[in-house]
Design an enzyme around this catalytic site. Structure first.
Site, PDB file in Angstrom:
ATOM      1  N   HIS A  51      36.599  -3.583  31.485  1.00 53.32           N
ATOM      2  CA  HIS A  51      35.726  -2.461  31.168  1.00 53.32           C
ATOM      3  C   HIS A  51      34.955  -2.762  29.881  1.00 53.32           C
ATOM      4  CE1 HIS A  51      38.547   0.079  28.310  1.00 53.32           C
ATOM      5  NE2 HIS A  51      38.615  -1.193  28.036  1.00 53.32           N
ATOM      6  N   CYS A 110      35.598  -3.058  21.358  1.00 52.61           N
ATOM      7  CA  CYS A 110      35.585  -2.586  22.753  1.00 52.61           C
ATOM      8  C   CYS A 110      34.153  -2.416  23.264  1.00 52.61           C
ATOM      9  CB  CYS A 110      36.316  -1.248  22.898  1.00 52.61           C
ATOM     10  SG  CYS A 110      38.060  -1.383  22.508  1.00 52.61           S
ATOM     11  N   HIS A 113      35.654  -6.679  28.422  1.00 50.08           N
ATOM     12  CA  HIS A 113      36.943  -7.333  28.229  1.00 50.08           C
ATOM     13  C   HIS A 113      37.873  -6.696  29.276  1.00 50.08           C
ATOM     14  CE1 HIS A 113      37.017  -3.641  25.922  1.00 50.08           C
ATOM     15  NE2 HIS A 113      38.321  -3.631  26.104  1.00 50.08           N
ATOM     16  N   HIS A 147      42.150  -5.528  30.725  1.00 50.88           N
ATOM     17  CA  HIS A 147      43.537  -5.163  30.439  1.00 50.88           C
ATOM     18  C   HIS A 147      44.384  -5.256  31.698  1.00 50.88           C
ATOM     19  CE1 HIS A 147      42.567  -3.633  26.448  1.00 50.88           C
ATOM     20  NE2 HIS A 147      41.583  -2.911  26.944  1.00 50.88           N
ATOM     21  N   ASP A 190      41.976  -2.471  41.188  1.00 49.33           N
ATOM     22  CA  ASP A 190      42.595  -3.748  40.792  1.00 49.33           C
ATOM     23  C   ASP A 190      41.606  -4.907  40.900  1.00 49.33           C
ATOM     24  OD1 ASP A 190      44.642  -5.445  39.951  1.00 49.33           O
ATOM     25  OD2 ASP A 190      45.236  -5.905  42.005  1.00 49.33           O
ATOM     26  N   HIS A 191      41.550  -5.694  39.824  1.00 49.57           N
ATOM     27  CA  HIS A 191      40.669  -6.857  39.761  1.00 49.57           C
ATOM     28  C   HIS A 191      39.203  -6.449  39.912  1.00 49.57           C
ATOM     29  CE1 HIS A 191      44.389  -9.063  39.851  1.00 49.57           C
ATOM     30  NE2 HIS A 191      43.746 -10.170  39.606  1.00 49.57           N
ATOM     31  N   GLU A 249      47.640   1.146  28.362  1.00 43.04           N
ATOM     32  CA  GLU A 249      46.554   0.157  28.313  1.00 43.04           C
ATOM     33  C   GLU A 249      47.029  -1.147  27.690  1.00 43.04           C
ATOM     34  OE1 GLU A 249      41.920   0.638  26.944  1.00 43.04           O
ATOM     35  OE2 GLU A 249      43.474   0.886  25.434  1.00 43.04           O
TER      36      GLU A 249
END
Lengths: 140, 140, 140, 140, 140, 140
Positions: free
Chosen positions: E20, E39, E45, E47, E85-86, E129
């Site tokens: 994100h 951020c 980047h 998580h 996801d991904h 997170e």
């Protein structure tokens, strides 16, 4: 040297839950009790086992990986997780018909089942039985 | 080869809480402050230490184990946990009368106290001082 | 207000390992299989259970504590750890003679065994069956 | 032997969060999809990476330490954490302009950036991508 | 009261990895930088997110469970894991077209996607997170 | 309702290491020993304390956040981490001049130091003393 010629070690963790009972039928009840303590309770008990598989290999220049994790996952699932998960090790895993299912011997049994993985060299198998306990076997 | 002739490594974790202060009386106050930072604070501070003991041995054919964990536990408790737990390392552990109780030296001290364990070979002692920090000593 | 008049909540974790099998004898084999999946395997399986006990109380002005942990430990050990650890829940815990030992019901059973703790009020019991799974019961 | 002449290994963990996409432009879209699965999704994804750095050295008799952690921290922060944290590995780390940012290659890249640490010998770098996954490189 | 009439809370953890970027297009570049720090880095980047879903319900007398975990898993996978996801949250999740994908808003979005689960009442969603950071939303 | 009008809870973990000794000078040596056991050892001992701070607030429509973590971090560091980390709680924290530094009272002291945080409402402070032990205070 380019990255592709280098050896890297991969570690991957798997989980299964099983029951076992530590009991050697060649020993007396008293001896079993002295050696295995509450692990000898006749109805068995169980654990969440964590298995860390460590493999090494050269990086494939086309993929940047030493082995596809999807290949490893399906191999470990077929050889170890399916036959062990939610099972009684004593009753349902043939290797423990004539062997006490200590975590030492479980660790060797898992190593033997995984050493033919075709895409990287199996270096060691580490089995964690509880948060404080683990056993590692690096081959015979 | 039967499982009984194979070497397996056992890892077991122990925990103790202790206080220490990093200070070398042969250095000036300024040097102590520069080297040890807030670890040099005069009233000391403390940690929850986790100690991982790793031992190797052949599997005993009678038990399927390399060593009885009850024997290991009582040995480690007597040699390390009892004398260190809830203590000041500087004031109450003789080895630190003349040595700064860094985790490096603590790790060596624990190894020396455990290397005479009679039922398996001590391979290494790893001491974790915080979540991000650990030290390992594998013998001299 | 002084600290001594304030309520604080204490959480403490305990661990035991046990085996169980999920099976309702009033249902058909097919239904058991559909509902419980591999948890219905006939020889049972097992887990390392973690139990978090949460209690609340006023701080005792003489001690600065809401309850002595040594008292809590011996109470929980007698009521839960001794009778459950290294046991088969189905075979050796009377409460599961006529109840399926799901973690939901295990959680309620542990709460009932602990609610008479004399030195603080039991607020909730949380049982973690695997790393990803937990159940919590806060009283009836 | 005095403690000062002995080798000890230090392990220290660092953390950064980054995004990456696994894609080899020399392969077809189909091949990329087959090899990398959802890791090939065009918009990328990300991880919290944990990096364990392991170094060995003799204990400095003046300090009782093999290396000052403050020195190690500032070295690792400058060489790895600052340039990688909260970055896109593909877009912002030059080493990945012409290499797929798999964790294998990330691990080698981090080793190369850290091997010149002046106060202890870098033994290995281990990168954990998720709870179940890690890669370790011990030098070329 | 029999166990079947009692409320129990179930917690289950799921994991996904995503990228994100925190950026509000209605603010200036300087303001974005001041508010979101690193951020706000333009390439994003990522998580490893852990999602704890908590649900409550009465125990079903036939099964001893409040909800079949297999049902919950397939619901959460379809509603949250598959679409997140991904992925890039900014680019691939419609809810973040017009909202900054902070973990606060991610947590609300996951709650909204899961609150129609038919077999138990959704009590709260907690999104972790990083190791040190979490957000929880308990409904509107 | 838009996300901006909703309450979310934020949890953030901090860490410090400190030493303490449990001893009430108004009690006899025997009573201190009976109540506090080895925590009463005269030279003190120490712990790695983990502090989880939980705050709630409405989401700021401009930022998508309930509070800037950088603001929270500098507040907690100034009020708690700086004065407690690598200190003796008994000797260096004024609140413990006349109070036994049990984790119960430490938890209340931390809550009192943090409740004036200006950007979100402090809900609770949880202090974990060891892996198995925690205390939580939710206000007076």
């Amino acid at each position: 040297m380019t990255a592709e010629q280098l050896h890297v070690e991969l570690g991957r963790r798997y989980h299964f839950s099983a029951s076992h009972r530590l009991h050697n039928p060649q020993l007396s009840g008293e001896e079993n009790c002295r050696i295995y303590g509450k692990c000898n309770n006749p109805h068995g008990h169980g654990h969440n086992y964590a298995v860390e598989v460590r493999l090494s290999g050269k990086i494939d220049p086309a993929t940047g990986m030493i082995s596809n994790l999807a290949d490893l996952d399906s191999f470990v699932n077929e050889k170890v997780i399916e036959p062990f998960d939610h099972r009684s090790l004593n009753e349902e895993v043939p290797a423990f018909r004539n062997a006490v299912p200590t975590t030492e011997i479980l660790c060797i049994e898992i190593f033997r089942r995984l050493k033919s993985f075709p895409y990287a060299k199996l270096e060691a198998v580490r089995v964690q039985e509880t948060t404080n306990n683990s056993f590692e076997f690096a081959g015979e």
